[in-house]
Design an enzyme around this catalytic site. Structure first.
Site, PDB file in Angstrom:
ATOM      1  N   CYS A  50       4.848 -10.478  -9.203  1.00 60.12           N
ATOM      2  CA  CYS A  50       5.759  -9.752  -8.341  1.00 60.12           C
ATOM      3  C   CYS A  50       7.059 -11.129  -7.951  1.00 60.12           C
ATOM      4  O   CYS A  50       6.539 -12.375  -7.835  1.00 60.12           O
ATOM      5  CB  CYS A  50       5.235  -9.421  -7.160  1.00 60.12           C
ATOM      6  SG  CYS A  50       6.236  -8.776  -5.838  1.00 60.12           S
ATOM      7  N   CYS A  68       5.712 -13.467  -0.287  1.00 61.27           N
ATOM      8  CA  CYS A  68       4.728 -13.104   0.589  1.00 61.27           C
ATOM      9  C   CYS A  68       3.577 -13.986   0.539  1.00 61.27           C
ATOM     10  O   CYS A  68       2.764 -13.870  -0.126  1.00 61.27           O
ATOM     11  CB  CYS A  68       4.280 -11.530   0.596  1.00 61.27           C
ATOM     12  SG  CYS A  68       5.446 -10.158   0.189  1.00 61.27           S
ATOM     13  N   CYS A 125      -0.157 -13.041  -0.388  1.00 58.62           N
ATOM     14  CA  CYS A 125      -0.231 -12.165  -1.523  1.00 58.62           C
ATOM     15  C   CYS A 125      -0.636 -12.702  -2.901  1.00 58.62           C
ATOM     16  O   CYS A 125       0.179 -13.409  -3.328  1.00 58.62           O
ATOM     17  CB  CYS A 125       0.819 -11.031  -1.642  1.00 58.62           C
ATOM     18  SG  CYS A 125       0.557 -10.030  -2.805  1.00 58.62           S
ATOM     19  N   CYS A 155      -4.346   6.252  -3.077  1.00 55.37           N
ATOM     20  CA  CYS A 155      -2.985   5.628  -2.772  1.00 55.37           C
ATOM     21  C   CYS A 155      -2.738   4.587  -3.998  1.00 55.37           C
ATOM     22  O   CYS A 155      -3.506   3.844  -4.417  1.00 55.37           O
ATOM     23  CB  CYS A 155      -3.314   4.418  -1.683  1.00 55.37           C
ATOM     24  SG  CYS A 155      -3.926   5.303  -0.018  1.00 55.37           S
ATOM     25  N   CYS A 201      -0.703   9.108  -1.708  1.00 53.57           N
ATOM     26  CA  CYS A 201       0.035   7.842  -1.178  1.00 53.57           C
ATOM     27  C   CYS A 201       0.610   7.095  -2.080  1.00 53.57           C
ATOM     28  O   CYS A 201      -0.069   6.723  -3.096  1.00 53.57           O
ATOM     29  CB  CYS A 201      -0.903   7.287  -0.082  1.00 53.57           C
ATOM     30  SG  CYS A 201      -0.174   5.831   0.737  1.00 53.57           S
ATOM     31  N   CYS A 214       2.823   5.498   6.519  1.00 52.57           N
ATOM     32  CA  CYS A 214       1.456   4.789   6.792  1.00 52.57           C
ATOM     33  C   CYS A 214       2.283   3.566   6.888  1.00 52.57           C
ATOM     34  O   CYS A 214       2.862   2.792   5.963  1.00 52.57           O
ATOM     35  CB  CYS A 214       0.847   4.924   5.716  1.00 52.57           C
ATOM     36  SG  CYS A 214      -0.590   3.610   5.547  1.00 52.57           S
ATOM     37  N   ARG A 256      -6.418   2.483  10.383  1.00 52.22           N
ATOM     38  CA  ARG A 256      -7.215   2.447   9.379  1.00 52.22           C
ATOM     39  C   ARG A 256      -7.722   0.901   9.587  1.00 52.22           C
ATOM     40  O   ARG A 256      -7.056  -0.145   9.587  1.00 52.22           O
ATOM     41  CB  ARG A 256      -6.581   2.473   7.985  1.00 52.22           C
ATOM     42  CG  ARG A 256      -7.395   2.213   6.910  1.00 52.22           C
ATOM     43  CD  ARG A 256      -6.971   2.715   5.640  1.00 52.22           C
ATOM     44  NE  ARG A 256      -6.354   4.113   5.393  1.00 52.22           N
ATOM     45  CZ  ARG A 256      -5.367   4.218   4.883  1.00 52.22           C
ATOM     46  NH1 ARG A 256      -4.311   3.614   4.454  1.00 52.22           N
ATOM     47  NH2 ARG A 256      -5.058   5.559   5.119  1.00 52.22           N
TER      48      ARG A 256
HETATM   49  N1  SAM Z   1       4.586  -4.591  -3.076  1.00 45.92           N
HETATM   50  C1  SAM Z   1       4.610  -3.684  -2.197  1.00 45.92           C
HETATM   51  C2  SAM Z   1       4.916  -4.276  -0.782  1.00 45.92           C
HETATM   52  O1  SAM Z   1       4.951  -5.365  -0.560  1.00 45.92           O
HETATM   53  O2  SAM Z   1       5.580  -3.445  -0.010  1.00 45.92           O
HETATM   54  C3  SAM Z   1       3.375  -2.683  -1.973  1.00 45.92           C
HETATM   55  C4  SAM Z   1       2.120  -3.492  -2.130  1.00 45.92           C
HETATM   56  S1  SAM Z   1       1.701  -4.655  -1.050  1.00 45.92           S
HETATM   57  C5  SAM Z   1       0.231  -5.568  -1.674  1.00 45.92           C
HETATM   58  C6  SAM Z   1       0.938  -3.774   0.386  1.00 45.92           C
HETATM   59  C7  SAM Z   1       0.587  -4.496   1.638  1.00 45.92           C
HETATM   60  O3  SAM Z   1      -0.693  -4.959   1.334  1.00 45.92           O
HETATM   61  C8  SAM Z   1       1.423  -5.804   2.042  1.00 45.92           C
HETATM   62  O4  SAM Z   1       2.504  -5.208   2.848  1.00 45.92           O
HETATM   63  C9  SAM Z   1       0.374  -6.167   2.927  1.00 45.92           C
HETATM   64  O5  SAM Z   1       0.408  -5.655   4.226  1.00 45.92           O
HETATM   65  C10 SAM Z   1      -1.225  -5.988   2.322  1.00 45.92           C
HETATM   66  N2  SAM Z   1      -1.618  -7.201   1.702  1.00 45.92           N
HETATM   67  C11 SAM Z   1      -1.252  -7.810   0.669  1.00 45.92           C
HETATM   68  N3  SAM Z   1      -2.050  -8.944   0.415  1.00 45.92           N
HETATM   69  C12 SAM Z   1      -3.123  -8.873   1.374  1.00 45.92           C
HETATM   70  C13 SAM Z   1      -4.021  -9.857   1.820  1.00 45.92           C
HETATM   71  N4  SAM Z   1      -4.368 -10.901   1.035  1.00 45.92           N
HETATM   72  N5  SAM Z   1      -4.712  -9.763   2.864  1.00 45.92           N
HETATM   73  C14 SAM Z   1      -4.468  -8.647   3.523  1.00 45.92           C
HETATM   74  N6  SAM Z   1      -3.506  -7.688   3.257  1.00 45.92           N
HETATM   75  C15 SAM Z   1      -2.736  -7.791   2.413  1.00 45.92           C
HETATM   76 FE1  SF4 Z   2       4.977  -8.630  -3.990  1.00 43.20          FE
HETATM   77 FE2  SF4 Z   2       2.619  -8.923  -2.875  1.00 43.20          FE
HETATM   78 FE3  SF4 Z   2       4.958  -9.089  -1.472  1.00 43.20          FE
HETATM   79 FE4  SF4 Z   2       4.239  -6.706  -2.224  1.00 43.20          FE
HETATM   80  S1  SF4 Z   2       2.938  -7.997  -0.781  1.00 43.20           S
HETATM   81  S2  SF4 Z   2       6.092  -7.367  -2.419  1.00 43.20           S
HETATM   82  S3  SF4 Z   2       3.148  -7.067  -4.191  1.00 43.20           S
HETATM   83  S4  SF4 Z   2       4.158 -10.308  -2.989  1.00 43.20           S
END
Ligand code: SAM
Ligand code: SF4
Ligand code: DTB
Length: 337
Positions: free
Chosen positions: A77, A81, A84, A121, A152, A212, A284
């Site tokens: 990606c 974030c 992530c 989902c 979802c 959600c 959740r």
């Molecule tokens: N890429 C898309 C986005 O960011 O909207 C969808 C997938 S993203 C992984 C969905 C959500 O997963 C993130 O917004 C975050 O809230 C949660 N998430 C991701 N990594 C995480 C982690 N290490 N611990 C807890 N929640 C996490």
């Molecule tokens: Fe990409 Fe992870 Fe951020 Fe979703 S949460 S936009 S997968 S870096």
């Protein structure tokens, strides 16, 4: 006779009402951050009692909704974030994979249904889907919907028209998290701004999809910032139908790895505060259950959590085994729905 202490949970909280820049709901119904912090500050028993009372007024306390996640496009990606493992910017053990073929998605959805999930989902590691990406996801949604599962998707930011196409394909819920309070957001993500998230959520609402939307705690934010996240969610013009509260799952290689872990009672308090401020939403108990003893998870259910992610994997990290969850449900007399 010793005079009993006044029950703090029965006392009206002194509300501090500040004028918001852009009111989204009548001022009298808005939650101020001070009000939410006052909930956090209640004694644990008073907070739990209040949350459980509100929970019982709105839901069957013995039913928990179960959703299974599948990563249909993993890793690589472009976003940064800080929590992530799927960001291409960090050296984690997650590889950049191609989109999953539709027959594998169908197989996973069938297995999820068989194991007892009612919602499936699909998540993708995108900043936002291209129209070509979206076309493939629409087919997946149609097939999963045909199986009698709720659908979802969480695909990142949506452009005009994309939410409507998802709705037409049979999507029930779109997951898009605010992640944290606006004040802390810049410490975690720099490649998109808070308003981008709100804009996507508006598009999701306009397309008449269920929302959600939740966030992550344990990223080093303050309690005021946790209250700030809850205020953002609770003050939406229409509250999200589903509110995932994630505990940061720390993954080696991500910037947030090594953050001081959040005290788990503070996590349970966050669930309770979400329940009280969003009485009709499914709250959740999301990421982080692997690091929670079943006692803490039980407290989270008592605090008003009534949905979980169910199945051995979240997107890239581990989640409890189905058998372990089934045993916990059985011990607690919970009926999964
Ligand atoms: N890429 C898309 C986005 O960011 O909207 C969808 C997938 S993203 C992984 C969905 C959500 O997963 C993130 O917004 C975050 O809230 C949660 N998430 C991701 N990594 C995480 C982690 N290490 N611990 C807890 N929640 C996490
Ligand atoms: Fe990409 Fe992870 Fe951020 Fe979703 S949460 S936009 S997968 S870096
Ligand atoms: C949400 O709020 N939590 C889920 C789902 N929505 C997409 C994701 C949790 C991801 C945890 C880290 C991982 O497994 O990669």
């Amino acid at each position: 006779m010793i005079e009993s202490q006044p029950n703090i949970s029965q006392q009206p909280i002194q509300f501090e009402r500040k004028s918001p820049k852009k009111p989204k709901m009548p001022l009298k119904d808005r939650w101020s951050i001070a009000e939410i912090e006052a909930l956090y500050a209640l004694s644990f028993s008073d907070l739990m009692f209040k949350a459980q009372t509100i929970h019982r007024e709105n839901f069957d306390p013995n039913k928990v909704q179960v959703s299974t996640l599948l990563s249909i496009k993993t890793g690589g990606c472009s976003e940064d974030c800080g929590y992530c493992p799927q960001s291409a910017r960090y050296d984690t053990n997650v590889e950049n994979e191609a989109m999953m073929p539709i027959d594998e998605v169908i197989k996973a959805a069938r297995a999820a249904k068989q194991a007892g999930a009612s919602r499936f989902c699909m998540g993708a590691a995108w900043r936002s889907p291209t129209d070509k990406d979206l076309k493939s996801v629409l087919e997946m949604i149609q097939e999963v919907k045909k199986m009698g599962l709720e659908t979802c998707a969480t695909l990142g930011m949506l452009k005009d028209g994309q939410a409507h196409r998802l709705k037409e394909a049979g999507l029930d819920y779109y997951n898009h998290n605010l992640d944290t309070a606006p004040e802390f957001y810049g410490d975690v993500i720099s490649t998109r701004v808070y308003q981008d998230r709100l804009d996507t959520l508006d598009r999701v609402r306009e397309a008449d999809l269920h929302v959600c939307c939740g966030g992550i705690v344990g990223m080093g934010e303050s309690r005021t910032e946790r209250a700030g996240l809850i205020a953002q969610l609770a003050n939406m013009e229409k509250q999200p139908e589903s509110v995932p509260i994630n505990l940061l799952t720390q993954v080696e290689g991500t910037p947030l790895h090594g953050t001081e872990p959040l005290d788990l009672f503070e996590f349970v308090r966050t669930i309770a505060v979400a329940r009280i401020t969003m009485p009709k939403s499914y709250v959740r108990l999301s990421a982080g259950r692997q690091s929670m003893h079943e006692g803490i998870q039980s407290l989270a259910f008592l605090a008003g959590a009534n949905s979980i992610f169910y199945g051995e994997k979240l997107l890239t990290t581990d989640n409890p085994d189905v058998k372990v969850d089934q045993a916990l449900f059985s011990k607690l007399g919970i009926h999964p729905i």
